[in-house]
Design an enzyme around this catalytic site. Sequence first.
Site: not given
Length: 483
Positions: A130, A177, A210, A234
């Site tokens: 971002y 991640k 995930d 987000d």
Amino acid sequence: MSAQTHNITLIPGDGVGPEVTSVTRKIIEATGVKINWEVCEAGAEVFKKGLATGVPQETIDSIIKNRIALKGPLTTPIGFGEKSANVTLRKMFETYGNIRPVKEMPGVATPYQGRGIDLVIVRENVEDLYAGIEHMQTPGVAQCLKLISRKGCEKIIRLAFEFARSEGRKLVHCATKANIMKLTEGLLKRTFEEISKEYPDIEAQHIIIDNAAHQLVKNPEQFDVIVTTNMNGDIISDLSSALIGGLGFAPGANIGDDFAIFEAVHGSAPKYTGKNVINPTAVLLSGVMMLRYLGEFNAAEMIENAFALTLDQDRVLTRDVVGDKGSVSTTTFTDTIIKNLGKKYPKLVTRTYKPLILPRIGAAPDMVRPKERQVNGVDIFIESNQSVNTVGKSLEAIAAATPFLFKILSCRGVKVYPKPPLKNPDVVDHLCARFTTKDGSSAEDDMIIDLLQKVGSSHRWVHIEKLNAYDGKPAYSKTHGED
Ligand code: NAP
């Protein structure tokens, strides 16, 4: 209610923004809390006037003065051109934490009803993809930089633990991640593991993002606080809002050391503009978060009681909850909440709220200071439509006359020369050539510049990265297929 008058910047926003912020203003005023609202512009109308940031100076000045803003959603132009005014505001005021509570709504039927979902996502708000640092590296290959800093990680992790404490929460998950992006996402994980030791009263667990998404759908009640990077946050906060009835019920707060901007998770929902059907809850509950931030705990609880009675006892529900038939207008919903102010909802589960106190992290930009540094080599990114064998052989010949060894050519992170895993790898015109020093010494800038000039005489280079090593450890990732 305190006797104090609070000065708040109010940005009505775009689409349904003016409706949902005026509802919130009306309900907050009906509690008796004294607020001096300074109404300011940002978003679509400002872009139309030709201001590329979408945020006029008067709005910036108002927030600097008041330090607190309540904001309606702002429409973001898609594609090239203007940046998101939302992201500009968050970054400009260094509101590095985006707090997004997800709590079961009384009387709102969902597949999860009765399971007591009550979790909070703490999303890093100013870094990651971002930062919006994007380049077309070749006419057909785009790059977005994912910047994660140790300082940013420490700030968001401390915010998550301090927020947990302020609400008496006992478990913080860090969702990353890090298994794939070991340096960027891994930095958040490593910082979490270190900082969590300072909060022994709170359980700390890491979860791969995930799996966090999977677990949020399967068993959301296991979560209390989830701290995560900007992009991950987000996505999982929108996902989580669907568990409790949708975006209409998802409030949020952008918190920094000096400023706080309260806003819903949802956007400007343009198709509902002016129809008097929108659910104003998300901005209303963002207003409740703002009241707690202001120390107006009684007014916050008063609204929560009135809101719960409206949903669960009066069954006064908006279109997003019950569809067109049987739903009420935004105005009726608002009036019912105001009518219920002062009454108690017997099943309201409240917490013992304490003021949120954020520790200041040192101002120095370089939080991490290695004792030793070395530059092991350089990655030179090349735009080329030649075969990888032609490029590889050419780079070998160039490197022979330099202090560098040409190690490997890769495309999108996979080795394509020498000896690619597949005979004819599918490549694009964006190749990365890795060079390391032949004798293992540090690559000085003049050596790198000389190499770059030599490479540039036969190839179009588009970008370089130094291969830094700090305290003896390589600070770059290996290419897939690299020894
Ligand atoms: P959106 O405005 O959040 O709307 C997506 C859908 O969510 C709506 O069509 C509606 O679903 C539901 N929804 C949103 N708010 C609702 C509410 N208060 N009550 C009931 N349902 C609600 O997302 P978008 O359409 O992708 O984005 C529109 C614009 O907003 C874009 O320009 C985007 O960039 C911007 N945006 C701004 C912010 C912000 O200001 N912080 C955040 C996100 C997006 P149904 O269609 O199923 O009824």
